[in-house]
Scaffold this active site. Structure first.
Site, PDB file in Angstrom:
ATOM      1  N   SER A 176      -3.142  -6.256  -0.127  1.00 31.81           N
ATOM      2  CA  SER A 176      -3.370  -5.419   1.054  1.00 31.81           C
ATOM      3  C   SER A 176      -3.677  -3.954   0.764  1.00 31.81           C
ATOM      4  O   SER A 176      -4.071  -3.222   1.674  1.00 31.81           O
ATOM      5  CB  SER A 176      -2.171  -5.501   1.998  1.00 31.81           C
ATOM      6  OG  SER A 176      -2.231  -6.683   2.752  1.00 31.81           O
ATOM      7  N   LYS A 212       0.441   4.316   6.323  1.00 30.47           N
ATOM      8  CA  LYS A 212       0.321   3.015   6.990  1.00 30.47           C
ATOM      9  C   LYS A 212       1.427   2.869   8.030  1.00 30.47           C
ATOM     10  O   LYS A 212       2.574   3.275   7.774  1.00 30.47           O
ATOM     11  CB  LYS A 212       0.404   1.898   5.935  1.00 30.47           C
ATOM     12  CG  LYS A 212       0.068   0.504   6.465  1.00 30.47           C
ATOM     13  CD  LYS A 212       0.088  -0.534   5.340  1.00 30.47           C
ATOM     14  CE  LYS A 212      -0.303  -1.919   5.827  1.00 30.47           C
ATOM     15  NZ  LYS A 212      -0.307  -2.917   4.723  1.00 30.47           N
ATOM     16  N   SER A 256      -4.468  -5.723   4.517  1.00 29.88           N
ATOM     17  CA  SER A 256      -4.000  -5.235   5.794  1.00 29.88           C
ATOM     18  C   SER A 256      -4.013  -3.706   5.920  1.00 29.88           C
ATOM     19  O   SER A 256      -3.987  -3.191   7.027  1.00 29.88           O
ATOM     20  CB  SER A 256      -2.573  -5.732   6.047  1.00 29.88           C
ATOM     21  OG  SER A 256      -1.685  -5.189   5.097  1.00 29.88           O
TER      22      SER A 256
END
Ligand SMILES: [Zn+2]
Lengths: 495, 521
Positions: free
Chosen positions: A181, A82, A157
């Site tokens: 997330s 990420k 996310s």
């Protein structure tokens, strides 16, 4: 197309194949990039590809094998990271214009640990800006698309991290989870997605959103892969004062022990929350029946304070975020407005230009909640609600080993479908209480929606530092359902 | 400002003063929340890392030694030590603050509710206009032997925080922001552990403020917690000052005075501020609540901003660290290990060595002086403590002052001073010779014994040798000898001088004196 089909192999199989000489780590990296080449134009899971780092890591694995060394547990396993985790040699943009050109100056501990056991850093994954969002629509660089249906969101996310694993571009990935997330995009993309206990994994090097809530965790296509990755990244870190010295056990050894004797609790009152789809609700009851059939003791429990989780979270999360994001001021790094009149102008325009609307909304929410005269009414009250949620979970874990809820109240939605922030926030209603309490939880695929064909996720929640039991329950469920979801997009590519 | 002007104002007005004293904990090796070294100066931005630069994703890890030093400082100033404490974030934007929040403490400081006793004597007593001749029983307590008084100053709290970086403004005058074209930031200091002590508003005069700050400095030095350099900024004192008419019960509006780089500046800035506020009130005006900057050159304070902005620091508990809980046993063990503090040391010097109170206090207040003194006394003997003290507070102090160096950098070491005092006390050299030896030792670093040897300076105390010289001098000056015998006894000094000249200063003055008088009779 390369001969290696990563979507057909688990991370463990990739590593073992390399160890056996069936293919090389370099070929595994090539397979990952070939699939990205084929699919990522549509999916947009990656913000940045890092072939130099990946091939250098692959060559180290191949040289180690040539030298006759035993290969580490994730040797040659392609991994997505990420884009809020620092890794030298990469930009860390957090999906924001603010950090468009920000080069990492040090390594995130969890990433370092993953690479230390041989994983290949394929690239940095798309995300909602600074992890604010549940769809990746808040990325400044355009959204990620769900490999199951390109018209739908992958969740967020950590949407890029979920999508790259779902699409077979990488075997595993790292995401971060502040209110769901990791688990929510895991559910929406049919992947296994784990949020460890707060303190289990060092937060050093992941750009902070909510410091008391954030936790890094892995995505994979199997519980075993997620357990392997968790073993690699867990453990105390002298650079993170909130990391726990609780010993790291083996999370893979006990996975085959089944669910017999496990005490499994359905969180009944949360199932009845408004907005939870009937099919989603039914999937949890079905999962409970599966556990019962496996010999688990299944019962029911209520978490009455958890209904206040969303409200508490949208005070505490933004409060911490407003503070953590203050440092993006245009002084030392990141976006700086041109020709500032003075330092105040520099601050205000740099931030107004660098941050997107949801980021600005969260900063304003948090700033307001901490302001003199409002602190007690907002932050103070939210902390009280948090304490009650912690007590609810504590009581529940006196009776049960794991708890069951849906991961999300509905399956993946279409782009633009949730135009007002509040309906978007509701997507995390099941995952948020776990972050507030600090427990561990995993989302495992439990089926496909009969109308949309989109994956449904089951959330299994564990006690503090009880990842071994949590993953054992998840593995038993995974095996019993025999469900190995492959998105149509990927299936068509393979055929 | 004229002293009598302050005294005149303080007859009508009562000043209410509280100090905020920031002290960098220089005793630790590393910064408060990272592994960077703690030191002064250096090339800009060379002692920095992702943590103290506030890079994205970096986290603070508390320096436990700094927390321990803060607790020790609290124990030495009679504070209560919290059994449960935590850090908070204090939030405001400023370019010298990497994270745009400062990790500090809010409602749970490590130390609270302490006090320090100060003594005021000499000229400073006059500032206490309310005391007059009658010392009140409550409050300042008379110290009759020297005409001064003692007062107890409360300590509200001592908390721990991280220091900021330093701004360098370029293009303006004297590095000030006004007129600057741009600013540079040096983060070497950012993250240095900083203790903030807040006093109760118990201080009533500029002199009390100075004594309080000096007392704290001497305690911090005795503990070794900081080098307490006001010039280098490792000890920074701000003063909250207000005045009210004598007899009034409501507090006046206060101003916060900053930028005092010495104890003298602290005194003068507060004195200026008291008079400024009193003049405003006398003229029917009112005092603005504001921050004011002391200009030591112009000897006045000036407002930093025309309008004081009300800061909302939005404090909240620092989520990157878990709260601290301390065991009573740990606190007790630290209390056990506290070193001798300045007041106790002063009293011991008086009792053990018979030093005058003033000398004892001067030596005890400065840790480095005390160490030097005790080392010299240990070498030369407790019976010679008084001459050691006299030399230290006399020639040595004058020399260090003239050379502008600290005692730790003195070429005349404690061992050398002990040797010098020994040479005087056993009669080898005279006091006059000793001054020459000291001067040479201070410039060359040579040992006093070696200097005496090399210059053939040994004092002659042998009576028969001195008698021979005295006889020859008397023979050479028959007229003066006759006058002496005729009653002009003042001429003895003339003969002593002639003898000392003949002996090139090496005659033992006491013996020469005695022999001159005896042989002239
Ligand atoms: Zn540092």
């Amino acid at each position: 197309m390369s001969v290696i089909d990563l979507s057909a192999l688990s991370a463990r199989q990739v590593r073992d194949s390399i160890a056996l000489g069936e293919f090389t780590a370099r070929e595994a990296a090539e397979a990952a990039y070939a699939r990205i080449e084929a699919l990522d134009g549509d999916v947009h899971a990656f913000l940045q590809l890092t072939p130099e780092l990946a091939f250098a890591a692959a060559d180290r694995v191949d040289m180690a094998r040539a030298a006759g060394n035993e290969l580490p547990p994730l040797a040659g396993v392609p991994a997505g990271i990420k884009d809020n985790m620092n890794l030298i040699g990469t930009r860390t943009t957090c999906g924001s214009r603010m950090l468009e050109n920000y080069e990492s100056v040090y390594d995130c501990t969890a990433v370092r640990r993953l690479l230390d056991v041989g994983a290949l850093p394929i690239g940095k994954c798309n995300m909602d800006e600074f992890a604010f969002g549940s769809s990746t629509e808040n990325s400044a660089y355009g959204p990620t698309h769900n490999p199951w249906d390109l018209e739908r969101v992958p969740g967020g996310s950590s949407g890029g991290s979920a999508a790259c694993v779902a699409a077979g571009m990488t075997s595993i990935s790292l995401g971060s989870d502040t209110g769901g997330s990791i688990r929510q995009p895991g559910a929406l993309t049919g992947t296994v997605a784990l949020k460890p206990t707060y303190g289990r994994v060092s937060r050093y090097g992941v750009v902070a959103f909510g410091s008391s809530l954030d936790q890094i965790g892995p995505f994979g296509t199997s519980v075993d892969d997620v357990a392997l990755a968790l073993e690699a990244i867990s453990g105390a870190d002298t650079m993170d004062a909130t990391s726990s010295s609780e010993p790291v056990g083996s999370y893979t050894d006990g996975l085959d022990q089944g669910a017999r004797g496990l005490r499994v609790g359905i969180v009944r009152d949360m199932l009845e929350l408004e907005g939870c789809g009937a099919e989603i609700r039914a999937s949890v009851d079905l999962a409970a029946e599966t556990f019962a059939a496996l010999g688990a003791e299944v019962g029911e429990v209520d978490l009455p304070a958890a209904r206040h989780g969303l409200a508490a979270y949208y005070i505490i999360g933004p409060a911490e975020a407003s503070s953590n994001l203050a440092r993006f001021d245009g002084i030392r790094y990141g976006h700086r407005a041109a020709d500032p009149a003075d330092v105040l102008d520099l601050y205000m325009r740099s931030r107004a230009e660098g941050f997107g609307p949801e980021t600005i909304r969260r900063i304003m929410l948090g700033t307001y909640a901490l302001s003199a005269g409002y602190y007690d009414a907002y932050y103070g009250q939210a902390q009280k609600a948090r304490t009650r949620i912690i007590e609810d979970f504590r009581a529940a874990f006196e009776r049960f080993d794991v708890l069951l809820t849906p991961t999300t109240p509905e399956v993946a939605f279409r782009f633009g479908e949730k135009s007002d922030p509040y309906t978007m926030y509701l997507n995390d209603v099941y995952t948020i209480p776990v972050n507030l309490a600090g427990n561990c939880a995993v989302s495992v695929p439990s089926g496909l929606c009969s109308t949309s064909g989109m994956p449904i996720g089951l959330q299994i929640i564990g006690d503090y530092f009880a990842e071994a039991i949590l993953l054992r329950a998840a593995a038993a469920f995974e095996e019993a359902t025999g469900f190995d979801p492959i998105p149509p997009l990927v299936g068509s590519l393979n055929s | 400002m004229a002293k009598d002007r302050l005294t005149e104002v303080l007859i009508r007005y009562e000043a209410v003063i509280g100090l905020e004293i920031h002290t960098e904990i220089t005793a630790v090796n590393t910064k408060m929340f990272c592994g960077c070294p703690v030191a002064f100066g250096g090339e800009p931005n060379t002692r920095v890392c992702p943590v103290c630069l506030g890079m994205p994703g970096a986290l603070p890890v508390p320096n436990e030694a700094a927390i321990e030093w803060t607790v020790i400082a609290g124990l030495a100033t009679e504070c209560d030590i919290a059994l449960w404490s935590q850090f908070h974030r204090k939030q405001y934007f400023y370019p010298d603050m990497p994270k745009d929040y400062q990790i500090s403490q809010y409602d749970l400081p490590f130390c609270s509710g302490g006090f320090v006793d100060i003594e005021v004597d000499g000229d400073g007593v006059a500032e206490r206009a309310d005391l007059g001749g009658a010392l009140p029983f409550v409050g300042p307590e008379a110290v009759p032997e020297d005409g001064g008084y003692r007062a107890r100053i409360g300590i509200t709290r001592i908390h721990l925080e991280e220091d900021t970086g330093k701004m360098v403004h370029v293009g303006g005058s004297e590095g000030r922001i006004a007129g600057a074209t741009h600013s540079l930031v040096d983060f070497n200091r950012a993250g240095t552990p900083l203790m903030e002590l807040v006093s109760e508003p118990d201080i009533r005069t500029p002199e009390e403020a100075r004594r309080f700050a000096q007392k704290l400095r001497s305690i911090w030095l005795a503990l070794g917690v900081s080098d307490c350099s006001m010039e280098e900024g490792s000890m920074r004192v701000d003063a909250n000052v207000s005045v009210r008419l004598r007899g009034a019960t409501e507090l006046g509006t206060k101003s916060e005075v900053k930028n005092m780089n010495s104890f003298k500046s602290l005194h003068d800035a507060i004195a200026y501020e008291i008079v400024r506020q009193a003049d405003l009130l006398d003229a029917g005006g009112r005092v603005e609540q504001e921050t004011r900057h002391w200009d030591a050159g112009a000897k006045r304070t000036s407002g930093l901003r025309s309008k004081e902005e009300a800061h909302d620091y939005r404090y909240f508990p620092e989520p990157d660290m878990v709260p601290f809980s301390f065991e009573l046993a740990w606190i007790d063990a630290l209390a056990e290990k506290l070193p001798e503090l300045p007041d106790a040391r002063r009293d011991r010097y008086i009792a053990e060595f018979g030093l005058p109170k003033h000398d004892a206090a001067a030596l005890a207040a400065e840790h480095a002086l005390a160490c030097y003194f005790e080392e010299a006394v240990a070498l030369t003997g407790a019976d010679r403590a008084r001459p050691v003290a006299n030399w230290m507070l006399g020639d040595l102090a004058a020399h260090l002052n003239a050379a502008g160096i600290e005692i730790v950098a003195s070429r005349v070491t404690a061992a050398m001073l002990a040797e010098l005092v020994g040479l005087i006390e056993d009669g080898t050299i005279s006091g006059k010779q000793a001054k020459e030896v000291f001067a040479e030792a201070a410039s060359t670093g040579d040992a006093p014994g070696a200097i005496v040897e090399a210059r053939g300076m040994k004092q002659v105390s042998d009576t028969s040798a001195i008698e021979a010289v005295v006889r020859s001098v008397i023979d050479a000056h028959p007229d003066e000898a006759a006058s002496y015998r005729g009653g002009k006894v003042g001429l003895a000094g003339f003969f002593v001088g002639q003898v000392m000249r003949e002996m090139r200063g090496q005659g033992n003055p006491a013996v020469v004196n005695e022999v001159v008088r005896r042989l002239l009779e």
